[in-house]
Design a protein around this motif. Structure first.
Motif, short mmCIF file in Angstrom:
data_model
loop_
_atom_site.label_atom_id
_atom_site.label_comp_id
_atom_site.label_asym_id
_atom_site.label_seq_id
_atom_site.Cartn_x
_atom_site.Cartn_y
_atom_site.Cartn_z
N ASN A 146 0.78 -1.24 0.00
CA ASN A 146 0.00 0.00 0.00
C ASN A 146 0.81 1.29 0.00
O ASN A 146 0.29 2.33 0.39
CB ASN A 146 -0.95 0.03 1.22
N ASP A 147 2.06 1.26 -0.42
CA ASP A 147 2.89 2.46 -0.38
C ASP A 147 3.20 2.98 -1.78
O ASP A 147 3.31 2.22 -2.74
CB ASP A 147 4.21 2.19 0.34
N LEU A 148 3.38 4.32 -1.85
CA LEU A 148 3.82 4.99 -3.07
C LEU A 148 5.23 5.48 -2.84
O LEU A 148 5.52 6.16 -1.84
CB LEU A 148 2.90 6.17 -3.40
N LEU A 149 6.14 5.16 -3.75
CA LEU A 149 7.55 5.50 -3.61
C LEU A 149 7.98 6.49 -4.68
O LEU A 149 7.53 6.42 -5.83
CB LEU A 149 8.42 4.24 -3.72
N ARG A 161 12.12 6.72 -1.55
CA ARG A 161 11.48 7.21 -0.32
C ARG A 161 9.97 7.01 -0.42
O ARG A 161 9.39 7.10 -1.51
CB ARG A 161 11.75 8.70 -0.13
N LYS A 162 9.34 6.79 0.72
CA LYS A 162 7.88 6.68 0.77
C LYS A 162 7.27 8.07 0.77
O LYS A 162 7.54 8.89 1.65
CB LYS A 162 7.45 5.92 2.02
N ALA A 163 6.43 8.34 -0.23
CA ALA A 163 5.76 9.64 -0.33
C ALA A 163 4.26 9.53 -0.08
O ALA A 163 3.59 10.56 0.08
CB ALA A 163 6.01 10.27 -1.69
N PRO A 192 8.92 13.38 8.68
CA PRO A 192 8.72 12.71 9.98
C PRO A 192 9.79 11.67 10.27
O PRO A 192 10.12 11.41 11.43
CB PRO A 192 7.33 12.09 9.85
N VAL A 193 10.29 11.03 9.20
CA VAL A 193 11.36 10.03 9.33
C VAL A 193 12.28 10.17 8.13
O VAL A 193 11.87 10.67 7.07
CB VAL A 193 10.78 8.58 9.39
N PRO A 194 13.53 9.74 8.23
CA PRO A 194 14.48 9.91 7.12
C PRO A 194 14.08 9.17 5.85
O PRO A 194 14.54 9.52 4.76
CB PRO A 194 15.79 9.34 7.69
N THR A 195 13.24 8.15 5.98
CA THR A 195 12.85 7.36 4.80
C THR A 195 11.64 7.95 4.08
O THR A 195 11.17 7.38 3.10
CB THR A 195 12.53 5.92 5.22
N ALA A 196 11.12 9.07 4.56
CA ALA A 196 9.97 9.70 3.91
C ALA A 196 10.44 10.60 2.77
O ALA A 196 11.59 11.04 2.71
CB ALA A 196 9.17 10.51 4.92
N GLY A 197 9.52 10.89 1.86
CA GLY A 197 9.80 11.77 0.75
C GLY A 197 8.57 12.56 0.39
O GLY A 197 7.54 12.48 1.05
N SER A 198 8.67 13.33 -0.68
CA SER A 198 7.54 14.11 -1.16
C SER A 198 7.72 14.36 -2.64
O SER A 198 8.81 14.17 -3.20
CB SER A 198 7.44 15.45 -0.41
N LEU A 199 6.65 14.82 -3.29
CA LEU A 199 6.76 15.15 -4.70
C LEU A 199 7.75 16.29 -4.92
O LEU A 199 8.52 16.28 -5.88
CB LEU A 199 5.38 15.54 -5.25
N ALA A 200 7.75 17.27 -4.03
CA ALA A 200 8.67 18.40 -4.18
C ALA A 200 10.12 17.92 -4.09
O ALA A 200 10.97 18.35 -4.89
CB ALA A 200 8.39 19.44 -3.11
#
Length: 301
Positions: A146-149, A161-163, A192-200
């Motif tokens: 269920n994750d988007l990377l 990264r998980k976004a 929130p955590v180093p493994t997180a990401g974002s579209l930006a």
């Protein structure tokens, strides 16, 4: 990661207008969503989407939409500018600053065999990844279940990264609520955590949440209609093939932590017709595990 609406904070047609949001802005890079424009674009005759509410803040969009499901038709959409108790699979928390992402839940009532409902979160992942590739110019991969990377960084330093994340929950006999949480403009110091990401952080060409949300909901409608027209058959609808093509988990050696302190290690080789991950073990065996059976799924080693 679900989104939800607070009962006393329902917003009307002006909920997304700059005037109604005056005094709440602290970041001009994060304007509020335009609810009226979203309704004009999405609530059309024959559309799957039947209502769309944008609220300033809510505990979890999934929880709130599920509470209201008995009074709503299929296609109700709830969007929150902020979630105070967003959650993902196994009630893991999901947090992000207000207006930094897309926090949306939809109510679906698919007339398909119950055993095929496990494909709904996977279908949502395919729809979101397809939409973001077009609208944001970001190559979005899927981590089962269920994750988007996204990829963050440059050259050899680029990392996965998980976004975003997806959560589907039964609303008793009133259908299924599917929630999507997506980090859009989250900055490095806000992760929130180093493994997180974002579209930006993935260098998206567009971080305007209005067109991104429209793209995601239109893509979700397209895939949902295709899947339900095939009676929920993932092969006949093309969903199983599309998911496998975009799934970063396949081909990797994984360690699945299961209930009862049991672990399964091997190569993820397929997603079967029931939406389960098929793991090939070193002894030549194969085992299929469902999303409900997994506590954690990590790369082995």
């Amino acid at each position: 990661m679900t989104p939800s609406l607070g009962p006393a904070k329902r917003a009307g047609s002006g909920s997304g207008s700059p005037a109604s949001a005056a005094g709440r802005w602290s970041d001009l890079d994060r304007p509020p969503l335009n609810a009226a424009a979203l309704r004009r674009a999405l609530l059309r005759p024959g559309s799957l989407w039947t209502s769309l509410d944008v609220v300033p803040s809510v505990d979890s969009t999934n929880s709130d939409l599920a509470r209201r499901a008995p009074d709503l038709p299929e296609g109700a959409v709830l969007v929150a500018e902020e979630q105070t108790a967003g959650r993902g699979r196994l009630d893991r928390t999901w947090s992000a600053p207000a207006r930094s992402g897309i926090f949306v839940s939809v109510l679906l009532k698919p007339a398909v065999p119950v055993q095929r409902l496990a494909w709904l979160p996977l279908l949502t992942g395919v729809a979101a990844a397809t939409a973001l590739a077009r609208a944001a110019g970001v190559d979005t991969a899927l981590k089962w279940p269920n994750d988007l990377l996204v990829h963050v960084g440059k050259g050899a330093d680029k990392e996965e990264r998980k976004a975003g994340g997806i959560l589907a929950e039964r609303a008793a006999e009133h259908g299924v609520v599917v929630g999507l949480g997506l980090n859009v403009t989250l900055r490095a110091d806000e992760l929130p955590v180093p493994t997180a990401g974002s579209l930006a952080l993935a260098d998206a060409v567009c971080t305007d949440r209005d067109p991104l949300l429209r793209a995601v909901l239109r893509s979700l409608e397209e895939w949902y209609r295709r899947w339900t027209a095939a009676d929920g058959d993932p092969a006949a609808s093309g969903l199983q093939e599309a998911y496998a093509a975009g799934c970063a988990t396949l081909g990797r050696t994984v360690r699945a932590e299961l209930p009862g302190d049991r672990a399964l290690t091997g190569e993820a080789v397929a997603v079967d017709g029931d939406g389960r991950l098929v793991v090939a073990t070193a002894d030549g065996g194969r085992e299929a595990v469902g999303a409900g059976d997994i506590v954690h799924l990590r790369p082995a080693g």
